[in-house]
Design an enzyme around this catalytic site. Structure first.
Site, short mmCIF file in Angstrom:
data_model
loop_
_atom_site.label_atom_id
_atom_site.label_comp_id
_atom_site.label_asym_id
_atom_site.label_seq_id
_atom_site.Cartn_x
_atom_site.Cartn_y
_atom_site.Cartn_z
N GLY A 50 0.82 -1.21 0.00
CA GLY A 50 0.00 0.00 0.00
C GLY A 50 0.84 1.26 0.00
O GLY A 50 2.07 1.22 -0.10
N TYR A 51 0.17 2.40 0.13
CA TYR A 51 0.88 3.68 0.13
C TYR A 51 1.80 3.82 1.34
O TYR A 51 2.95 4.26 1.21
CB TYR A 51 -0.12 4.84 0.12
N VAL A 52 1.31 3.46 2.51
CA VAL A 52 2.12 3.63 3.72
C VAL A 52 3.30 2.67 3.71
O VAL A 52 4.43 3.06 4.03
CB VAL A 52 1.25 3.42 4.98
N CYS A 54 -2.83 9.98 10.85
CA CYS A 54 -2.25 11.17 10.21
C CYS A 54 -2.91 12.46 10.68
O CYS A 54 -2.23 13.43 11.02
CB CYS A 54 -2.32 11.02 8.70
N ASN A 88 0.60 13.60 4.95
CA ASN A 88 -0.05 12.47 5.64
C ASN A 88 0.71 11.16 5.51
O ASN A 88 0.57 10.27 6.35
CB ASN A 88 -1.49 12.28 5.16
#
Length: 348
Positions: free
Chosen positions: A10-12, A149, A315
């Protein structure tokens, strides 16, 4: 130092890997994914092409125990509970980027997430990962839970006036704007429907409210209630929190600046912003993209005895992966800025 990342598709997880591959004191020993076993990382995270030849592996606790000093868990909320416990029980230091160990009271998981925590006795073992507030606890921690975030961005702005007893704790309002990456990497609404929006979502019961209440209540020494309303906006990265509090006694701008400087003057990832001239008088997330900074400013509404504390961050950085690396550095006794010396990208 050898580290592993559980759930890096994922993004994180991708942002965590981006920081780790450039970290001078870290070797990535293992990266796991349920969906992408055997695939090169750059097939899923294309920005990593040319930086690593690692492939995704299956989640193997024994392998992680043998090869890693510390493991990051970047899996969806509700799926980290068992993983974190298994790693913790194998005496591996863990930094969890999900929400599964952020809240200290098991009842809060029922309230905010709608499920009972399967390992409530482990919640007390977790340190809430805001270094500016909990640095010493993080230094000796075995399990650190990175904050949400919007939560960390708001908490950093509100902590000083709450600590000073300046705030009417019955009337705290947080108005947040967040970019689309905050919703995760899953396929979402078509661009034609997302572009140009300023869309309220969960305006009365957003989950990060629980984290803000928990931390501010701990600072104040009494229960605090927060009214939070987030909005999705047409940017990819960035958070802006406009935090409204009403003062219980008179305070001048000079008093408030002194308060914030005392709280954050020595902090390397908090910048105090308020210029008298020009376009950039207050924090703006546009000028934080790719960095681990949280910018804080304020304005004083003297007619209504209202402090408007404004905070901004990226974020995926200070709101997620950047905080995780900052926490790792503290836990490992490294320079807190190691692997995080990135100026914000501009223009974006």
């Amino acid at each position: 130092m050898k580290v592993g990342v559980v759930g890096a598709s994922g993004y994180v997880g991708g942002e965590t890997l981006r920081l780790l591959v450039n970290h001078p004191d870290v070797e990535i020993a293992a990266v796991t994914s349920r969906q992408h076993v055997g695939e090169y990382l750059h097939r899923v995270q294309p920005s990593l092409r040319g930086f690593t030849d690692l492939t995704f592996s299956e989640l193997d606790y024994d392998r992680l125990s043998d090869s890693c000093d510390l493991v990051f868990t970047a899996v969806p909320h509700g799926t980290a509970t068992d993983i974190v416990r298994a790693l913790y029980d194998r005496d591996i230091k863990v930094i969890d980027l999900s929400a599964d160990y952020r809240l200290h009271d098991p009842a809060d998981y029922t309230k905010w997430y709608g499920w009972e925590h399967p390992h409530p006795d482990y919640l007390s073992k977790s340190v809430f990962g805001i270094p500016e507030l909990h640095r010493e606890e993080i230094r000796s921690a075995k399990l650190v839970s990175c904050p949400g975030c919007m939560a960390v961005t708001s908490i950093l702005a509100l902590a000083p006036p709450v600590r000073e007893g300046l705030v009417d704790t019955e009337h705290i309002v947080v108005d947040s704007k967040i970019g689309s990456s905050g919703a995760g990497a899953g396929a979402g609404t078509a661009h034609a429907m997302r572009a140009g929006v300023i869309r309220p979502y969960k305006p009365a019961k957003h989950r990060h409210t629980g984290e803000i209440e928990q931390e501010l209540s701990g600072i104040a020494g009494k229960k605090i209630r927060v009214s939070m309303s987030p909005h999705a906006v047409d940017v990819v990265r960035g958070i802006l929190c406009t935090n409204h509090v009403f003062l219980t006694r008179e305070a001048s701008e000079k008093d408030l600046w002194k308060m914030y400087r005392q709280a954050y003057g020595e902090e390397r990832f908090v910048r105090l912003i308020r210029d008298k001239k020009g376009l950039y008088k207050f924090p703006d997330p546009k000028f934080l993209v790719g960095s681990n900074f949280c910018d804080i400013g304020f304005d004083l509404d003297e007619d209504n005895n209202r402090l408007v504390a404004i905070s901004a961050s990226d974020n995926l950085m200070k709101g997620a992966a950047g905080s995780a690396i900052q926490n790792m550095n503290i836990m490992a006794g490294l320079d807190e800025m190691s692997g995080l010396r990135y100026t914000p990208l501009t223009p974006v």
